[in-house]
Design a protein around this motif. Structure first.
Motif, PDB file in Angstrom:
ATOM      1  N   ILE A  44       0.841  -1.200   0.000  1.00  0.00           N
ATOM      2  CA  ILE A  44       0.000   0.000   0.000  1.00  0.00           C
ATOM      3  C   ILE A  44       0.873   1.247   0.000  1.00  0.00           C
ATOM      4  O   ILE A  44       0.600   2.210  -0.719  1.00  0.00           O
ATOM      5  N   GLY A  45       1.945   1.243   0.787  1.00  0.00           N
ATOM      6  CA  GLY A  45       2.874   2.376   0.793  1.00  0.00           C
ATOM      7  C   GLY A  45       3.534   2.574  -0.560  1.00  0.00           C
ATOM      8  O   GLY A  45       3.688   3.709  -1.023  1.00  0.00           O
ATOM      9  N   GLY A  50       4.020   5.631  -5.433  1.00  0.00           N
ATOM     10  CA  GLY A  50       4.046   5.607  -6.890  1.00  0.00           C
ATOM     11  C   GLY A  50       3.050   6.578  -7.490  1.00  0.00           C
ATOM     12  O   GLY A  50       3.361   7.272  -8.468  1.00  0.00           O
ATOM     13  N   CYS A  51       1.862   6.661  -6.900  1.00  0.00           N
ATOM     14  CA  CYS A  51       0.854   7.617  -7.394  1.00  0.00           C
ATOM     15  C   CYS A  51       1.314   9.051  -7.174  1.00  0.00           C
ATOM     16  O   CYS A  51       1.127   9.906  -8.056  1.00  0.00           O
ATOM     17  N   ILE A  52       1.908   9.328  -6.027  1.00  0.00           N
ATOM     18  CA  ILE A  52       2.413  10.679  -5.755  1.00  0.00           C
ATOM     19  C   ILE A  52       3.526  11.035  -6.731  1.00  0.00           C
ATOM     20  O   ILE A  52       3.552  12.137  -7.289  1.00  0.00           O
ATOM     21  N   SER A  53       4.446  10.111  -6.960  1.00  0.00           N
ATOM     22  CA  SER A  53       5.548  10.365  -7.891  1.00  0.00           C
ATOM     23  C   SER A  53       5.032  10.608  -9.305  1.00  0.00           C
ATOM     24  O   SER A  53       5.489  11.523 -10.003  1.00  0.00           O
ATOM     25  N   LEU A  54       4.073   9.790  -9.723  1.00  0.00           N
ATOM     26  CA  LEU A  54       3.501   9.960 -11.059  1.00  0.00           C
ATOM     27  C   LEU A  54       2.822  11.310 -11.198  1.00  0.00           C
ATOM     28  O   LEU A  54       2.983  11.996 -12.210  1.00  0.00           O
ATOM     29  N   LEU A  58       3.981  14.219 -13.825  1.00  0.00           N
ATOM     30  CA  LEU A  58       3.047  14.734 -14.820  1.00  0.00           C
ATOM     31  C   LEU A  58       2.787  16.225 -14.623  1.00  0.00           C
ATOM     32  O   LEU A  58       2.679  16.970 -15.601  1.00  0.00           O
ATOM     33  N   ARG A  59       2.715  16.678 -13.373  1.00  0.00           N
ATOM     34  CA  ARG A  59       2.504  18.110 -13.117  1.00  0.00           C
ATOM     35  C   ARG A  59       3.710  18.902 -13.628  1.00  0.00           C
ATOM     36  O   ARG A  59       3.549  19.976 -14.216  1.00  0.00           O
TER      37      ARG A  59
END
Length: 68
Positions: A44-45, A50-54, A58-59
């Motif tokens: 889960i971590g 991974g979602c935060i990094s992505l 992208l931002r």
């Protein structure tokens, strides 16, 4: 020309089938790992990071990073 369009209509089905197959082959081993609580917390971590990094990448690609 009819054969051409018939072949073109097959590609989305192939893409969906291929994507679902890859997701299935990745998800099955991960779901089996959730039986151990320590491994579940680590997975889960890793998913959250991974979602935060992505999103940060992208931002930066969309809005640009100011030069220092």
């Amino acid at each position: 020309m009819r054969q051409f369009f018939l072949n073109v209509t097959r590609y989305p089905r192939y893409l969906v089938t291929f994507t679902l197959g890859v997701m299935n082959s990745v998800a099955k081993p991960l779901i089996q790992r959730f039986n151990n609580p320590i491994t579940a917390v680590a997975l889960i971590g890793a998913l959250i990071s991974g979602c935060i990094s992505l999103s940060l990448v992208l931002r930066a690609m969309v809005y640009g990073v100011p030069m220092a």
